[in-house]
Design an enzyme around this catalytic site. Structure first.
Site, short mmCIF file in Angstrom:
data_model
loop_
_atom_site.label_atom_id
_atom_site.label_comp_id
_atom_site.label_asym_id
_atom_site.label_seq_id
_atom_site.Cartn_x
_atom_site.Cartn_y
_atom_site.Cartn_z
N ASP A 186 0.82 -1.21 0.00
CA ASP A 186 0.00 0.00 0.00
C ASP A 186 0.85 1.26 0.00
OD1 ASP A 186 0.94 -0.39 2.60
OD2 ASP A 186 -1.02 -0.89 3.41
N ASN A 216 -7.30 -3.07 14.27
CA ASN A 216 -8.70 -3.28 13.85
C ASN A 216 -8.82 -4.47 12.89
OD1 ASN A 216 -7.64 -2.33 11.48
ND2 ASN A 216 -8.92 -0.49 11.35
N HIS A 250 -7.04 -4.93 10.10
CA HIS A 250 -6.77 -4.69 8.68
C HIS A 250 -5.51 -5.42 8.21
CE1 HIS A 250 -4.38 -0.67 9.46
NE2 HIS A 250 -3.57 -1.69 9.49
N GLU A 277 -9.56 -1.92 5.38
CA GLU A 277 -10.16 -1.66 6.67
C GLU A 277 -11.40 -2.56 6.87
OE1 GLU A 277 -8.30 -0.07 8.58
OE2 GLU A 277 -8.08 2.06 8.13
P1 PGA Z 1 2.46 -2.14 12.70
O1 PGA Z 1 1.32 -2.03 11.61
O2 PGA Z 1 3.42 -3.16 12.21
O3 PGA Z 1 3.05 -0.77 12.75
O4 PGA Z 1 1.81 -2.54 13.99
C1 PGA Z 1 0.71 -3.18 11.13
C2 PGA Z 1 -0.44 -2.82 10.23
O5 PGA Z 1 -1.10 -1.80 10.49
O6 PGA Z 1 -0.69 -3.56 9.28
#
Ligand code: PGA
Length: 252
Positions: free
Chosen positions: A73, A140, A142, A147
């Site tokens: 992304d 959450n 994702h 999302e």
């Molecule tokens: P993080 O993010 O590794 O910073 O916890 C993971 C994500 O949001 O996919």
């Protein structure tokens, strides 16, 4: 008809062990197939993985010279070269530190042009598809920037980020700046086409998301639950992230 699969689970003592397991898996795939296609992730969780892979290259034990990569992304609406873009993250944390051909490193476009999602899908296809996709998981649930509520059939598309995701990523932006509200992300169906997937999760703040992803009935309220329809997923998590009483807590 898609059927539910059981993920392999590596439940390890701590975050350092999770990174080591991911480094080992990625290095093995690159050694077996020097021109393999990797799906890469940003965020805090993979940082130690990129450090370890860069060290393998510095030690002469691994080469990315033939590897092609696709990131999950990118934010939209950031000025070109913004230090908090995922292109900048990848350049600083990984691409500049290894012997990869910059032309073979793909990050979704942040320019927001019509057709960017389709062009990204076409580039993945023309590379032969992704052999190994590394994923993190949001609090959450994702994966990529898909999302809650995103269809499991989604392809690379523009998303509006939730407040929670923007809050979680504010620390990655210079003082006072907020993450932009939109991003381009591989879709869930795009991610599920990878031939193999590793999902990394560390820390107590990820336990609820893992519990929802691998709990009773997968639905779109937890995007990571789509991984249960994939035949070759390995969840690599530490003790803190392994939800108590869940299927993940029973593995070692
Ligand atoms: P993080 O993010 O590794 O910073 O916890 C993971 C994500 O949001 O996919």
């Amino acid at each position: 008809m898609l059927s539910l699969q059981s993920p392999r689970v590596l439940r390890l003592a701590d975050a350092a062990s999770v990174a080591t397991a991911a480094i080992t898996r990625i290095a093995a795939r690159v050694s077996e197939r020097p021109n393999c296609v990797l799906g890469l992730a940003t965020g805090r969780t993979p940082l130690a993985v990129y450090d370890g892979l860069a060290q393998c290259v510095a030690d002469g034990r691994l080469s990315f010279a033939g590897v092609e990569t696709f990131n999950l992304d990118e934010y939209l609406d950031l000025p070109a070269g913004h230090p908090s873009s995922f292109r900048a993250y990848m350049a600083e944390r990984f691409f500049r530190r290894v012997d990869i051909d910059p032309a073979k490193t793909h990050v979704p476009s942040g320019e927001g042009r019509p057709g960017d999602g389709d062009r990204y899908e076409a580039a993945i296809r023309s590379a032969g598809g992704i052999d190994l996709q590394m994923l993190g998981i949001g609090q959450n649930g994702h994966i990529g920037f898909n999302e809650p509520g995103t269809s499991f059939d989604s392809r690379t598309h523009v998303v509006t980020l939730t407040q929670a995701t923007r809050d979680a990523n504010t620390a990655d932006f210079p003082n006072g700046e907020r993450p932009p509200p939109r991003a381009l992300t591989m879709g869930i169906a795009t991610i599920l086409e990878a031939r193999e997937i590793i999902l990394l999760a560390t820390g107590t703040h990820k336990a609820d998301a893992l519990a929802r992803a691998f709990g009773a009935s997968p639905d779109t309220s937890c995007p990571a639950a789509a991984l249960r329809f994939h035949p070759r997923v390995t969840v690599i998590c530490d003790e803190e992230a392994a939800p108590k009483g869940s299927v993940l807590a029973n593995h070692r």
